[in-house]
Design an enzyme around this catalytic site. Structure first.
Site, PDB file in Angstrom:
ATOM      1  CG  ASP A   9      15.815 -11.855  10.047  1.00  0.00           C
ATOM      2  OD1 ASP A   9      14.719 -12.150   9.547  1.00  0.00           O
ATOM      3  OD2 ASP A   9      16.436 -10.808   9.775  1.00  0.00           O
ATOM      4  CD  GLU A  57      13.633 -14.999   6.778  1.00  0.00           C
ATOM      5  OE1 GLU A  57      12.809 -14.421   6.067  1.00  0.00           O
ATOM      6  OE2 GLU A  57      14.592 -14.412   7.314  1.00  0.00           O
TER       7      GLU A  57
END
Length: 717
Positions: free
Chosen positions: A394, A447
């Site tokens: 993330d 990401e």
């Protein structure tokens, strides 16, 4: 006190042996022979703190003696934690000091074991600046005097073996800083379990030996996770996928997910499930992206072994499991990592480096070897202990840049005066290298929302070493386009084509994630212009564009059946919508896309290779029509994808084709079974009419807001 074992427990004094014990609240303490249970000695009370000492026989001092204490009419027996030798060895000390302990979880944390013939739990925690560390819990009345831990010198690690302590005991660490001040009680950074929120203690969990039965999957997952394989991911927030309304509106358990979620995802044709973070977190509203217990699967849905059961069920059904992993920041909750030993241990001291302004969280100090070791080991832990098939990392962009979301003067340049976070880059590279070295069959996914170069290139080529990268640019451009009124789309035609100018610069995934259907952005259906039928037709066409486009696929739960409302983490998806034909038709369309994608190598073999794609129609902005060819590794088995993004039908639409022959319709988003009108092309025989640079062409009716896939019959011309 850094070494209570120097005072407490058995000690040789000249030719005699003594036992010293601290038993707060006791009026008298006796030593019992551990073999016979007979009283060996009465210890003398030394002071009012509960300190007792006395002489015993050597055979008792060096054996498994017990303590019997009395206060008033109450008598109790207990083991003496200070009669046990250390558990950690010299190799543990060396590896921890070097920041090179790749199985750190096997040394730190709470481990049920048999030590010196006695069952109990070994605790170990890193707190190098503490002046005293104790493990506390209900087993010792949360009294930090009773189980003060032993310092392992320069490692900064404190440890103790607590005898007779069972699995599932709750505990925290009581830590005194250098000045002797008692800090807020801390959860275990390497704890394998936690209490149900809002309680915050750690829970002893025996990782033990789970009886896995996924050998077939594990032997083949390297192939299944390859760049040339079909990868279609269903992103899930476990707390809101489906709830038991009749049982207090609770979410499902890991065991229930192993049945219901696995069956659903498999039936829908997805290849992988991606779980939003399940590392233990205190606040439901963070969706797991502010974790406290990186080593603990959240207890919200069950125990670690029950989570293993879920993963095992996925693998037996032919599904991979990815986990959202959050090494970019952590919350400031007082029981967490912040100021863990009274100093900025895991985080940077300078808030310009150590505080995320956007999320009010703390940033790991990636340049500190022990912190980097903690995070790298955590990545390996999920892969090894839970058989996960990969991690989606993330907020990578927030890690890569020191000035991320900061104004001038609010950030500290790197040693070269630049904005790149060199320590974070080195951490990501090392993590990817070690994960792939441990198991080349997994996938690491970034990401990353900027154009940082080489995210999915190997580290020996200067890249970050990820296997895949989310294509955030593609997502932003195409969602902006598809949300416009069709009358205006011709002026933004390039937004649907621009992604192909860089589509093969990384190994891309095309994500429609939870972030796109929350915080006022609306659901995918609500983004579509028009009313009723046109909204559904437009969304089906967009999904057709996505599945026909190079890149692996990711779709957030609920969007496969066109959930109308924005995602709400506190409630179940609106499954009742499947009673309506348009919604069930959308679900059928996504299932058909997945099935055709998985059964047609042309559509996935060259997802990451420019040789598998070329445009047929790229400039028809006046029509808002796009057409391209997907082809296999050897240039054969071509598939045509044609999308019309206006409601206006294009009757007799002519398209140049690369091969002579009959072109069969693989998919038509306007088919009645998917909620469409049923209009659209049938099989088309090519004609020797030159068109769009091709010597052959086909003519067909192209409905409005429709995606059509054609495949050359026999597929090998």
């Amino acid at each position: 006190m850094s070494d209570p074992f120097a005072v407490l427990g058995p000690h040789k004094n000249g030719r005699r042996w003594s036992v010293t014990a601290l038993v707060p609240g006791a009026e008298s303490v006796e030593v019992l022979d551990g073999k016979t249970g007979k009283r060996e000695a009465v210890l003398h009370r030394l002071d009012g703190r509960g300190l007792f000492s006395g002489y015993v026989r050597k055979g008792v001092a060096t054996g498994p003696y017990r303590l019997r204490a009395k206060s008033g009419d109450t008598t109790w027996e207990q083991e003496d934690a200070y009669r046990f030798a250390p558990v950690l060895g010299e190799m543990d000390e060396y590896l921890i000091s070097e920041g090179a302990h790749l199985e750190l979880w096997n040394s730190l944390g709470a481990h049920p074991m048999t030590h010196q013939g006695t069952k109990g739990v070994h605790f170990a925690v890193w707190a190098p600046s503490a002046s005293r560390v104790s493990v506390v819990g209900e087993f010792n009345q949360w009294d930090g005097r009773r189980h003060v831990m032993r310092s392992r010198g320069t490692t900064g690690v404190w440890e103790i073996f607590v005898p007779a302590l069972p699995d599932c005991s709750i505990y925290k660490y009581e830590i005194r800083d250098q000045a002797g001040n008692v800090l807020p009680l801390k959860a275990d950074p390497v704890g394998f379990g936690a209490e149900h929120p809002p309680s915050t203690a750690s829970v002893v969990r025996d990782l033990g030996d789970y009886a896995w039965s996924d050998n077939e999957w594990m032997a083949t997952r390297a192939e299944r996770n390859g760049h040339d394989q079909p990868i279609s991911i269903y992103e899930v927030h476990l707390g809101s996928w489906k709830r038991k309304i009749e049982d207090g509106n609770r979410p499902l358990s890991y065991l229930e997910f192993a049945s219901e979620l696995v069956a659903y995802v498999r039936d829908m044709g997805f290849t992988h499930i991606e779980l939003m973070p399940i590392s233990e977190f205190p606040f439901d509203g963070s969706w797991g992206y502010q974790p406290i217990g990186l080593f603990a699967p959240t207890i919200r849905y069950g125990t670690p072994d029950e989570f293993r059961h879920f993963v095992n069920a996925c693998h037996r059904a032919g599904l991979g499991v990815l986990l959202d992993w959050v090494p970019g920041h952590f919350p400031t909750d007082e029981h967490g990592l912040g100021q863990f030993d009274g100093t900025p241990l895991y985080e940077h001291a300078d808030p310009r480096e150590g505080f995320h302004q956007d999320w009010n969280t703390l940033i790991y100090n990636y340049g500190r070897r022990e912190v980097q070791n903690f995070l790298v080991a955590n990545a390996l832990y999920w892969i090894k202990e839970f058989h996960l098939d990969g991690l989606r990392v993330d907020a990578v962009a927030s890690m890569l840049y020191r000035d991320y979301s900061r104004n001038d003067g609010e950030w500290v340049p790197n040693e070269h005066g630049g904005r790149e976070n060199l320590e974070a880059i080195a951490f990501l590279q090392r993590t990817n290298e070690l994960v792939y070295k441990a198991d080349a069959g997994v996938m690491m996914v970034a990401e990353e929302s900027t154009s940082f170069p080489g995210v999915s290139k190997p580290t020996d080529q200067g890249g970050l070493g990820f296997g895949f990268k989310w294509n955030m640019g593609w997502m932003n451009d195409t969602l902006d386009y598809i949300g416009r009124d069709p009358i205006h789309r011709s002026h933004h035609h390039h937004q649907m084509t621009f992604g192909l100018t860089y589509a093969f610069s990384e190994n891309f995934m095309l994500p429609i994630s939870h972030d796109e259907v929350v915080h006022g952005k609306g659901s995918m259906l609500s983004k579509m212009p028009g009313d009723g039928f046109d909204k559904f037709a437009c969304l089906r066409a967009y999904y057709g564009f996505m599945w026909g486009h190079p890149g692996k696929k990711l779709l957030f739960m609920g969007q496969e059946f066109a959930q109308g409302a924005e995602w709400n983490h506190d409630q179940s998806l609106d499954w009742h919508l499947l009673d309506h034909a348009w919604h069930s038709g959308m679900q059928g369309w996504v299932k058909a896309l997945n099935n055709v994608y998985g059964e047609t190598p042309t559509l996935y073999q060259t997802d990451c290779n420019a040789s598998g794609f070329y445009w047929l129609e790229v400039d028809q902005s006046d029509l808002s029509v796009y057409a391209w060819v997907r082809q296999g590794k050897d240039g054969t088995d071509p598939v045509l994808v044609v999308c019309n993004f206006t409601p206006t039908p294009r009757e007799g639409y002519r398209l140049g084709v690369p091969n002579e022959g009959r072109w069969d319709v693989l998919l038509n988003s306007n088919a009645e079974e998917f909620g469409g009108s049923g209009h659209g092309p049938a099989s088309c025989d090519s004609e020797a009419i030159a068109w769009s640079g091709q010597s052959q062409s086909i003519g067909f009716d192209l409905p409005g807001n429709t995606a059509v896939f054609f495949r050359l019959r026999n597929g090998l011309a």
